[in-house]
Structures are given as structure tokens and as C-alpha cells.
Design a protein around this motif. Structure first.
Motif, PDB file in Angstrom:
ATOM      1  N   HIS A 113      -4.612   5.036 -10.198  1.00 34.12           N
ATOM      2  CA  HIS A 113      -5.933   5.573  -9.859  1.00 34.12           C
ATOM      3  C   HIS A 113      -5.812   6.930  -9.177  1.00 34.12           C
ATOM      4  O   HIS A 113      -6.528   7.879  -9.527  1.00 34.12           O
ATOM      5  CB  HIS A 113      -6.662   4.579  -8.951  1.00 34.12           C
ATOM      6  N   ARG A 171     -13.903   3.593  -0.875  1.00 34.81           N
ATOM      7  CA  ARG A 171     -14.583   2.522  -1.616  1.00 34.81           C
ATOM      8  C   ARG A 171     -13.737   1.254  -1.601  1.00 34.81           C
ATOM      9  O   ARG A 171     -12.558   1.282  -1.969  1.00 34.81           O
ATOM     10  CB  ARG A 171     -14.835   2.952  -3.054  1.00 34.81           C
ATOM     11  N   GLY A 223      -9.131  -4.532  -0.400  1.00 31.44           N
ATOM     12  CA  GLY A 223      -9.363  -4.212  -1.806  1.00 31.44           C
ATOM     13  C   GLY A 223      -8.594  -5.130  -2.736  1.00 31.44           C
ATOM     14  O   GLY A 223      -7.976  -6.107  -2.306  1.00 31.44           O
ATOM     15  N   GLU A 230     -13.519  -1.196  -3.570  1.00 31.16           N
ATOM     16  CA  GLU A 230     -12.983  -1.602  -4.872  1.00 31.16           C
ATOM     17  C   GLU A 230     -11.748  -0.811  -5.288  1.00 31.16           C
ATOM     18  O   GLU A 230     -11.033  -1.219  -6.220  1.00 31.16           O
ATOM     19  CB  GLU A 230     -14.054  -1.501  -5.957  1.00 31.16           C
ATOM     20  N   THR A 231     -11.492   0.320  -4.631  1.00 31.08           N
ATOM     21  CA  THR A 231     -10.298   1.093  -4.979  1.00 31.08           C
ATOM     22  C   THR A 231      -9.286   1.121  -3.829  1.00 31.08           C
ATOM     23  O   THR A 231      -8.464   2.032  -3.736  1.00 31.08           O
ATOM     24  CB  THR A 231     -10.673   2.531  -5.392  1.00 31.08           C
ATOM     25  N   ARG A 232      -9.336   0.118  -2.983  1.00 32.03           N
ATOM     26  CA  ARG A 232      -8.348  -0.030  -1.919  1.00 32.03           C
ATOM     27  C   ARG A 232      -7.326  -1.098  -2.291  1.00 32.03           C
ATOM     28  O   ARG A 232      -7.537  -1.897  -3.198  1.00 32.03           O
ATOM     29  CB  ARG A 232      -9.028  -0.429  -0.602  1.00 32.03           C
ATOM     30  N   THR A 233      -6.236  -1.117  -1.569  1.00 34.20           N
ATOM     31  CA  THR A 233      -5.204  -2.130  -1.735  1.00 34.20           C
ATOM     32  C   THR A 233      -5.558  -3.374  -0.911  1.00 34.20           C
ATOM     33  O   THR A 233      -6.420  -3.312  -0.030  1.00 34.20           O
ATOM     34  CB  THR A 233      -3.841  -1.563  -1.306  1.00 34.20           C
ATOM     35  N   ALA A 263     -10.390   7.319  -2.767  1.00 31.74           N
ATOM     36  CA  ALA A 263     -10.065   5.931  -3.105  1.00 31.74           C
ATOM     37  C   ALA A 263     -10.277   5.008  -1.913  1.00 31.74           C
ATOM     38  O   ALA A 263     -10.809   3.890  -2.062  1.00 31.74           O
ATOM     39  CB  ALA A 263      -8.625   5.845  -3.599  1.00 31.74           C
ATOM     40  N   PHE A 287      -3.181   1.155  -7.873  1.00 31.50           N
ATOM     41  CA  PHE A 287      -3.628   2.167  -6.911  1.00 31.50           C
ATOM     42  C   PHE A 287      -2.989   3.516  -7.236  1.00 31.50           C
ATOM     43  O   PHE A 287      -3.667   4.555  -7.243  1.00 31.50           O
ATOM     44  CB  PHE A 287      -3.263   1.733  -5.491  1.00 31.50           C
ATOM     45  N   ASN A 308       0.853  -1.183   0.000  1.00 28.08           N
ATOM     46  CA  ASN A 308       0.000   0.000   0.000  1.00 28.08           C
ATOM     47  C   ASN A 308       0.899   1.246   0.000  1.00 28.08           C
ATOM     48  O   ASN A 308       1.621   1.490   0.968  1.00 28.08           O
ATOM     49  CB  ASN A 308      -0.891  -0.003   1.243  1.00 28.08           C
ATOM     50  N   LEU A 327      -6.744  -3.635  -5.636  1.00 23.82           N
ATOM     51  CA  LEU A 327      -5.776  -2.896  -6.445  1.00 23.82           C
ATOM     52  C   LEU A 327      -4.355  -3.128  -5.945  1.00 23.82           C
ATOM     53  O   LEU A 327      -4.073  -3.002  -4.753  1.00 23.82           O
ATOM     54  CB  LEU A 327      -6.072  -1.393  -6.419  1.00 23.82           C
ATOM     55  N   SER A 357       0.021   4.346   0.164  1.00 24.75           N
ATOM     56  CA  SER A 357      -0.678   5.536   0.684  1.00 24.75           C
ATOM     57  C   SER A 357       0.176   6.366   1.626  1.00 24.75           C
ATOM     58  O   SER A 357       0.163   7.602   1.574  1.00 24.75           O
ATOM     59  CB  SER A 357      -1.970   5.118   1.409  1.00 24.75           C
TER      60      SER A 357
END
Length: 353
Positions: free
Chosen positions: A346, A326, A336, A328-331, A323, A343, A285, A338, A287
Motif C-alpha cells: 500500500h 485510516r 488495522g 483500514e490501512t493500518r497494521t 495510511a 501494508f 508493523n 493489513l 513503519s
């Protein structure tokens, strides 16, 4: 603006690549004029040069407009005399990046473990119980015999006062509350000096409420009532532990943005480790480092009055929030699907839009 980029170890290369993709998108939209220069450090540098921090890297860092530092595998390094330099410690102490700023907040749509809260831990980063950065020469940890190890803690009035000042300045922009963390009931001289220096600074900010909490009690209170706190000011070791706790309560340590800031230079650095067990698998991830880079841009905006940098920082923060809201847009670490690259793509697309 020139950023020196040090990817580090483990997942460092992957999350650094992801972060640069997002910064390039921000540059394209906001016209930041970013230029990235790479410097090899860590285990790869050790294999090539016999040291984790080759000569000249710090000089290049000083000459830059900002630094991006990926996670490092310091536990896997050899002893300092064998080239295993603690990169985080060297960067913070030698460049005098004394304020390790570690925000922790809950995010819309992302499950948290401690209710809704928004706080910042201000960690003094150049002394304390860290033996690689609190002596003029030598290390503050040694063994008097094979069965006895000693470590020296350093607390100075200067370092305590300046992290306190940065804390109160930040509180003035937030909810005007500073909590001082200590263990003065046991460390009467060292934590007593820290509190004395902080309270002297507090007198310059009468609008800001100040309270004190003993560090072990604070660990429990963060779990029970994290929403009570705004800016938390602490010495190096105490803040290091509490910031990991706060970030995990907010959702994940993988979301913990962080900068090491001095008076004239700032370094973005992910708060988490190098996770070598998942390196190269496109699962990490990114982030934390992406959010750290946004914090770096915000620091530059504040220091230099560059509004586009502030706008870019807000765009990155907003894209990450959207992101993470939701599934569906997580790691994968957050449930998620992605990968690291997807990611980043996105987030970059959202920032560029």
C-alpha cells in the motif's frame, strides 16, 4: 547509490523486505539510482560463522552510500568472546555514527497518548553508560567478585560538543529551541562536563533558546507537556530511555523512525526490537524502518544536495501518514487488518503514484 542492507533478527527480514519494496517504488518515481547489497548478520551469521558480525561487513558498510539495519536480538546473543557482538554498538562506534536522531510526533487521525506534539531527541551514541563502546580496549563492565558488578560511564567534551552542535543545527531548521537533559545534581563531573560542552556550543547559536531539565523530571514533563519541546539533546543512556517514552506517547514505538548519523555516513535503523514472538507471521508493523529509510534519504539530500532524495523522503512520509490516518490501512498493532506485506504494498503504491 549503494545501500548495504543488514536485515537482522526476528521480524528483521520481514520489515526489511517491506522497506526495500517502498524504496524501490521511490527509486522508480524519483530516479534515485539505488542499488541494494545484502550482508548477513545476527543469529544466522552466528550459526554460520561463529560471530554475529562477520569479517568484512564493516568495511562494506564504510564503502556504501548508506546503511539499512533491521532490529537485532542482542539479549539472545552469547557473550562477546563467544561471538555475540552487539551490532548496534559496533556500527555506531566503529563507523563513528555518533548522532542517533529519534523524532517523535503525533500523526493526523492516529490516536496519541500525549496530545499533539512534534519533537526530536538527539542521542549521543558512542559513549555514556554503554560498556561495549566507551573503552579503547576491553569492556567497561566487570565483576570484582561473584556478588559485585561495576560499570564505568564515559562522557567526553568532544562527543558532547558534537551532538550539541548537531542539535542546534537541527533546531535552526525547526522551532529554535534545545533542551539539555542531565543529572548533574548527582553526576556532577560527567553530566557537568556534558552541560559545559553544550553551553559552549550554544553560544554559537544565539537565536536558539536553551533550557535544562533533569532527566527524571523530563520523564514526567514529556507525559504532561510534550508539546513544549522541540529538540532534546542528551547523553546516550538518558536519550535511549526518553526516546522510547516519547515515541509511545506519539502513538506507538512501532512508528519510531531513527537514523545513526556521522559526518560522512548514515544508517537507518528501526527504534524498536526484533519481536521474535511474531516473526514470520506477517503481523509486524514495518513503519519504523520505512520511516527510518526516509530519514536516510533526507540525510543524503541534505549532505549531497540531491533534491530527488528529499522529494522521495517526503513522499514516503506522506504515504505513511495517509495510511495511518485510516483504520483500514493500518497494521494489527494499531487496530488495522493489513499484514506486513500488504501494508508495504500500500505504501509503495502511494509513493509510486
Amino acid at each position: 547509490m549503494k545501500f548495504l542492507v543488514m536485515a537482522g533478527d526476528g521480524i528483521g527480514e520481514e520489515i526489511t523486505e517491506a522497506t526495500l519494496k517502498v524504496l524501490e517504488a521511490a527509486d522508480g518515481r524519483f530516479g534515485l539510482g539505488l542499488d541494494f547489497e545484502a550482508a548477513e548478520i545476527g543469529l544466522k551469521a552466528l550459526a554460520k560463522h561463529g560471530t554475529t558480525m562477520p569479517d568484512g561487513v564493516l568495511e562494506r558498510a564504510r564503502a556504501s552510500d548508506g546503511i539499512i539495519l533491521g532490529p537485532i536480538s542482542h539479549l539472545d546473543y552469547p557473550a562477546p568472546e563467544e561471538g555475540g557482538v552487539n551490532i548496534s554498538g559496533v556500527v555506531r562506534s566503529k563507523l563513528d555514527l555518533y548522532a542517533n536522531v529519534r523524532p517523535a510526533r503525533t500523526r493526523p487521525g492516529l490516536p496519541a497518548k500525549g496530545g499533539d506534539f512534534d519533537l526530536v531527541i538527539m542521542r549521543e551514541a558512542t559513549e555514556g553508560f554503554y560498556p561495549d563502546r566507551n573503552m579503547f580496549a576491553g569492556r567497561a563492565e566487570f565483576m570484582t567478585d561473584p556478588d559485585t558488578a561495576l560499570s564505568i560511564r564515559k562522557i567526553s567534551r568532544k562527543a558532547s560538543a558534537r551532538i550539541a552542535r548537531r542539535s542546534y543545527e537541527l533546531a535552526m531548521k525547526r522551532r529554535k529551541k534545545v533542551t539539555l537533559i542531565h543529572k548533574a545534581n548527582t553526576f556532577r563531573l560527567s553530566d557537568g562536563l556534558f552541560l559545559e560542552a553544550c553551553h559552549a556550543v550554544a553560544k554559537e547559536f544565539p537565536e536558539v533558546e536553551t533550557d535544562e531539565v533533569i532527566v527524571d523530571a523530563m520523564a514526567a514533563l514529556l507525559v504532561r507537556h510534550p508539546e513544549r519541546y522541540d529538540v532534546i539533546c542528551a547523553t546516550n543512556f538518558h536519550a535511549d530511555i526518553l526516546s522510547d517514552l516519547a515515541s509511545e506517547l506519539s502513538g506507538s514505538l512501532g512508528l519510531a523512525g531513527s537514523v545513526n548519523a556521522g559526518d560522512d555516513l548514515c544508517c537507518a535503523q528501526a527504534q524498536h526490537g526484533s519481536a521474535p514472538d511474531i516473526a514470520g507471521q506477517d503481523r509486524a508493523n514495518p513503519s519504523s524502518l520505512i520511516l527510518s529509510a526516509a530519514m536516510l534519504l533526507d540525510w543524503i539530500a541534505d549532505k549531497r544536495g540531491l533534491a530527488p532524495c528529499g522529494a522521495a523522503a517526503r513522499a514516503i512520509d506522506g504515504a505513511v501518514d495517509a495510511a495511518l490516518a485510516r483504520p483500514e490501512t493500518r497494521t494489527p498493532d494499531l487496530g488495522g487488518a493489513l499484514g506486513t506485506r500488504a501494508f508495504a504494498e500500500h505504501i509503495a503504491a502511494a509513493v509510486a503514484a
